[in-house]
Design an enzyme around this catalytic site. Structure first.
Site: not given
Length: 413
Positions: A386, A121
């Site tokens: 994150c 990703e």
């Protein structure tokens, strides 16, 4: 700074036999050399190997990265014979996009299928502050999965599969720029290259994987990000984040002057051994020495700082005492500290620190003279925040023993 170049490591592609408007595809049975991700020196060597002048490398690099052209027939300042030769022997193919999501806050996420069927990703995060002049930051992956097993990171829970090639790394940036030339649901094959513009302004090597454990492809990719013939990003706009592969930090300091971020997350060895297990191999004393070398010793007249990344875990690393320990640890190291609210994931053993606790922690750092920011969570509605880059893949908690045992050899190679 070293100018030594690694030997050409070609990325051989097998692609189907159909030809599209902008991406020329070739016969499955015919292996071609992917020019995407080759540095200018590597590409010059490639042209010499096929009997062509090395200056052609500059022309081709400009077509690929400044115009977004992947079809050699559209590279009109190349001779017809050279275009034919390249079409027969080479290709420019970014990794295949199999899924994309756009968040309500403007964040974009792509899932790529790379050679062998693995998924990675990458995430693009636009600034929401008008003072930042339209900054768009791309968070790039360097490996399929990660072997470091940081206890608070969901990406590590899928284990490690393999390194990405330079083509697969740089292809993430190529696709992100191409996405601004198409509608959300349109194919990248429909890019209008006459309108091509490189919209990504910043790159952070903070996606899946530990960049310094895939050193050469990562460095080659960053060279192209910095090259005026390719993306032309400034050194301060390309950031490499490491959990602390100390030998490679020294090597990077001699070779490429990019911004450095350290995934620290703990101010003492006992706690960091638990949160970031590579600390058992390279404890904080060694890590801080490598960071100071990067800032002070290589080019002391060039003002630099290190970004310290610190995820805030409730009751684990967020006390006032931890903040004071962090101040003492950093000492005179020019640092910007980025406090990161923890992003929960299934079966996580941690909770996010409260906003009050994060701000109290931040105040201690600020009062000690450090620039301290609290990261705004972006893209969490599409699992792009994150620590959430786990990919749409099966959980692979049984990590490769062979990989773990080979880390030492790779670090010192």
């Amino acid at each position: 700074m070293s100018t030594a170049q690694s030997p050409i490591q070609t990325d051989v592609q097998h692609v189907p036999a159909k030809t599209t408007k902008s991406i020329k595809l070739v016969d499955e049975a015919q292996a071609k050399t992917n020019l995407l991700g080759m540095t200018q020196a590597q590409l010059a060597d490639y042209f010499k190997s096929i009997g062509e002048k090395p200056f052609r490398s500059t022309q081709v690099i400009k077509w690929i990265y400044q115009q977004g052209v992947t079809d050699f027939e559209q590279m009109t300042n190349l001779s017809k014979s050279l275009r034919d030769k390249l079409s027969a022997n080479a290709c420019v193919i970014p990794p295949k996009v199999i899924h994309r999501q756009y968040s309500d806050d403007g964040t974009r996420k792509w899932v790529f299928e790379v050679t062998g069927g693995s998924l990675v990703e990458t995430v693009l995060i636009p600034a929401d502050d008008s003072k930042l002049n339209g900054r768009k930051t791309l968070c790039v992956s360097s490996q399929v999965g990660c072997a470091l097993d940081c206890s608070f990171c969901s990406t590590g829970k899928q284990g490690f599969e393999r390194d990405l090639t330079a083509a697969e790394i740089l292809g993430q940036l190529w696709v992100a720029n191409a996405s601004y030339m198409t509608d959300e649901n349109d194919s990248l094959e429909n890019v209008d290259h006459s309108l091509w513009e490189n919209n990504v302004t910043n790159v952070v090597m903070m996606g899946m994987g530990e960049p310094l454990l895939n050193y050469r492809p990562v460095v080659s990719s960053m060279e192209l990000m910095l090259s005026d013939h390719a993306y032309g990003l400034s050194k301060r706009r390309v950031t490499l984040s490491t959990s602390g592969v100390v030998p490679k930090m020294y090597e990077l300091a001699q070779e490429l002057d990019v911004a450095l971020a350290i995934s620290l997350h703990a101010p003492n060895d006992e706690l960091r051994n638990e949160l970031v297990p590579i600390n058992k191999k390279y404890p904080l004393e060694q890590l801080m020495a490598a960071a100071r070398n990067y800032v002070f010793d290589v080019n002391p007249r060039h003002k630099k700082h290190v970004t310290i990344e610190y995820v805030m875990l409730d009751g684990v690393n967020d006390s006032n005492e931890h903040a004071e320990q962090l101040v003492a640890l950093l000492g005179n190291l020019p640092s910007k500290i980025n406090l990161i609210p923890f992003n929960p994931f299934p079966h996580a053993n941690y909770d996010k620190s409260s906003n009050n606790r994060i701000h109290a922690f931040s105040n201690i750092l600020s009062e000690a003279g450090f620039v301290c920011t609290i990261r705004q969570t972006r893209g969490d509605d599409i699992d792009a925040a994150c620590g959430q880059l786990v990919g749409q893949v099966a959980d692979r908690t049984r990590r490769s023993a062979a990989w773990q045992q080979s880390i030492k050899d790779r670090e010192n190679s």
